[in-house]
Motif scaffolding. Structure first.
Motif, PDB file in Angstrom:
ATOM      1  N   MET A   1       0.838  -1.176   0.000  1.00  0.00           N
ATOM      2  CA  MET A   1       0.000   0.000   0.000  1.00  0.00           C
ATOM      3  C   MET A   1       0.887   1.243   0.000  1.00  0.00           C
ATOM      4  N   SER A   2       0.573   2.199  -0.829  1.00  0.00           N
ATOM      5  CA  SER A   2       1.292   3.465  -0.799  1.00  0.00           C
ATOM      6  C   SER A   2       0.305   4.576  -0.441  1.00  0.00           C
ATOM      7  N   TYR A   3       0.829   5.611   0.173  1.00  0.00           N
ATOM      8  CA  TYR A   3       0.007   6.752   0.552  1.00  0.00           C
ATOM      9  C   TYR A   3       0.894   7.977   0.669  1.00  0.00           C
ATOM     10  N   LYS A   4       0.254   9.138   0.607  1.00  0.00           N
ATOM     11  CA  LYS A   4       0.972  10.404   0.661  1.00  0.00           C
ATOM     12  C   LYS A   4       0.912  11.012   2.056  1.00  0.00           C
ATOM     13  N   VAL A   5       2.006  11.674   2.397  1.00  0.00           N
ATOM     14  CA  VAL A   5       2.134  12.386   3.662  1.00  0.00           C
ATOM     15  C   VAL A   5       2.551  13.818   3.346  1.00  0.00           C
ATOM     16  N   ALA A   6       1.815  14.784   3.883  1.00  0.00           N
ATOM     17  CA  ALA A   6       2.155  16.200   3.722  1.00  0.00           C
ATOM     18  C   ALA A   6       2.889  16.673   4.967  1.00  0.00           C
ATOM     19  N   ILE A   7       3.953  17.432   4.757  1.00  0.00           N
ATOM     20  CA  ILE A   7       4.775  17.892   5.873  1.00  0.00           C
ATOM     21  C   ILE A   7       4.926  19.407   5.812  1.00  0.00           C
ATOM     22  N   ALA A   8       4.644  20.057   6.935  1.00  0.00           N
ATOM     23  CA  ALA A   8       4.834  21.497   7.051  1.00  0.00           C
ATOM     24  C   ALA A   8       6.238  21.746   7.605  1.00  0.00           C
ATOM     25  N   SER A   9       7.140  22.162   6.709  1.00  0.00           N
ATOM     26  CA  SER A   9       8.535  22.370   7.088  1.00  0.00           C
ATOM     27  C   SER A   9       9.064  23.632   6.432  1.00  0.00           C
ATOM     28  N   SER A  10       9.768  24.436   7.196  1.00  0.00           N
ATOM     29  CA  SER A  10      10.352  25.661   6.644  1.00  0.00           C
ATOM     30  C   SER A  10      11.713  25.409   6.011  1.00  0.00           C
ATOM     31  N   ASP A  11      12.377  24.321   6.426  1.00  0.00           N
ATOM     32  CA  ASP A  11      13.747  24.090   5.966  1.00  0.00           C
ATOM     33  C   ASP A  11      13.965  22.768   5.233  1.00  0.00           C
ATOM     34  N   GLY A  12      12.923  21.947   5.104  1.00  0.00           N
ATOM     35  CA  GLY A  12      13.076  20.666   4.429  1.00  0.00           C
ATOM     36  C   GLY A  12      13.781  19.614   5.258  1.00  0.00           C
TER      37      GLY A  12
ATOM     38  N   THR B   1       4.458  17.280  15.713  1.00  0.00           N
ATOM     39  CA  THR B   1       5.784  16.850  16.112  1.00  0.00           C
ATOM     40  C   THR B   1       6.787  17.948  15.800  1.00  0.00           C
ATOM     41  N   SER B   2       7.969  17.826  16.350  1.00  0.00           N
ATOM     42  CA  SER B   2       9.083  18.710  16.001  1.00  0.00           C
ATOM     43  C   SER B   2      10.286  17.867  15.577  1.00  0.00           C
ATOM     44  N   ASP B   3      10.013  16.622  15.218  1.00  0.00           N
ATOM     45  CA  ASP B   3      11.068  15.694  14.795  1.00  0.00           C
ATOM     46  C   ASP B   3      11.632  16.078  13.438  1.00  0.00           C
ATOM     47  N   SER B   4      12.737  15.424  13.098  1.00  0.00           N
ATOM     48  CA  SER B   4      13.248  15.544  11.739  1.00  0.00           C
ATOM     49  C   SER B   4      12.223  14.903  10.802  1.00  0.00           C
ATOM     50  N   ILE B   5      12.240  15.289   9.550  1.00  0.00           N
ATOM     51  CA  ILE B   5      11.301  14.720   8.588  1.00  0.00           C
ATOM     52  C   ILE B   5      11.468  13.209   8.514  1.00  0.00           C
ATOM     53  N   ASN B   6      12.707  12.733   8.459  1.00  0.00           N
ATOM     54  CA  ASN B   6      12.946  11.292   8.372  1.00  0.00           C
ATOM     55  C   ASN B   6      12.382  10.551   9.575  1.00  0.00           C
TER      56      ASN B   6
ATOM     57  N   GLU C   1       5.695  10.162  -0.476  1.00  0.00           N
ATOM     58  CA  GLU C   1       4.941   8.927  -0.613  1.00  0.00           C
ATOM     59  C   GLU C   1       5.648   7.880   0.227  1.00  0.00           C
ATOM     60  N   ILE C   2       4.872   7.136   1.003  1.00  0.00           N
ATOM     61  CA  ILE C   2       5.413   6.011   1.758  1.00  0.00           C
ATOM     62  C   ILE C   2       4.889   4.745   1.110  1.00  0.00           C
ATOM     63  N   GLU C   3       5.799   3.853   0.776  1.00  0.00           N
ATOM     64  CA  GLU C   3       5.437   2.546   0.223  1.00  0.00           C
ATOM     65  C   GLU C   3       6.466   1.537   0.703  1.00  0.00           C
ATOM     66  N   ASN C   4       5.976   0.494   1.363  1.00  0.00           N
ATOM     67  CA  ASN C   4       6.859  -0.554   1.898  1.00  0.00           C
ATOM     68  C   ASN C   4       7.962   0.038   2.774  1.00  0.00           C
ATOM     69  N   ASN C   5       7.593   0.984   3.645  1.00  0.00           N
ATOM     70  CA  ASN C   5       8.510   1.651   4.570  1.00  0.00           C
ATOM     71  C   ASN C   5       9.634   2.413   3.887  1.00  0.00           C
ATOM     72  N   LYS C   6       9.457   2.758   2.619  1.00  0.00           N
ATOM     73  CA  LYS C   6      10.414   3.597   1.901  1.00  0.00           C
ATOM     74  C   LYS C   6       9.748   4.937   1.630  1.00  0.00           C
TER      75      LYS C   6
ATOM     76  N   ALA D   1       5.111   5.425   9.370  1.00  0.00           N
ATOM     77  CA  ALA D   1       5.148   4.080   8.780  1.00  0.00           C
ATOM     78  C   ALA D   1       5.024   2.997   9.837  1.00  0.00           C
ATOM     79  N   SER D   2       5.565   3.240  11.031  1.00  0.00           N
ATOM     80  CA  SER D   2       5.564   2.224  12.094  1.00  0.00           C
ATOM     81  C   SER D   2       4.344   2.276  13.003  1.00  0.00           C
ATOM     82  N   ASN D   3       3.745   3.464  13.182  1.00  0.00           N
ATOM     83  CA  ASN D   3       2.718   3.614  14.214  1.00  0.00           C
ATOM     84  C   ASN D   3       1.344   4.063  13.739  1.00  0.00           C
ATOM     85  N   ILE D   4       1.269   4.751  12.638  1.00  0.00           N
ATOM     86  CA  ILE D   4      -0.023   5.287  12.199  1.00  0.00           C
ATOM     87  C   ILE D   4      -0.666   4.394  11.152  1.00  0.00           C
TER      88      ILE D   4
END
Length: 113
Positions: A1-12, A93-98, A29-34, A105-108
């Motif tokens: 399954m693949s799906y899109k994730v939108a991220i609000a980031s000022s610096d990438g 969150t305030s985590d890094s994008i990665n 896009e997340i697909e197979n944890n990539k 991918a692991s929790n949602i």
């Protein structure tokens, strides 16, 4: 399954933008944890010096309707509820994008869609 994730980031690099103040959303896009960077979507922020603009908020939401998850530094109750009603999960969150993408991918995935 693949799906899109939108991220609000000022610096990438980090998830650091308030939903209403985000001038762009980076789409992955997340697909197979990539994770694959798809595009950056320009956005007109709905919160400014003169307060909140409802029409701009709906434009921001409509910009993300093909995404399953929105990662933001902060979001107000109104847009959060509207996104939820449209089947989109938000995660503050305030985590890094990665790290944030790994969390999704692991929790949602599987819990909400």
């Amino acid at each position: 399954m693949s799906y899109k994730v939108a991220i609000a980031s000022s610096d990438g690099k980090f998830v650091d933008q308030h939903f209403g103040k985000a001038s762009k959303f980076t789409i992955y896009e997340i697909e197979n944890n990539k994770f694959n960077l798809l595009e950056v979507r320009e956005n007109k922020p709905s919160c400014g010096d003169n307060g909140h603009q409802e029409s701009a908020m709906f434009n921001s939401i409509n910009l993300l309707l093909d995404c399953k998850v929105v990662l933001i530094g902060m979001i107000g109750v109104g847009p959060d509820q509207i996104l939820f009603e449209k089947g989109i999960v938000t995660y503050e969150t305030s985590d890094s994008i990665n790290d944030a993408l790994e969390y999704v991918a692991s929790n949602i995935e599987g819990k909400y869609f």
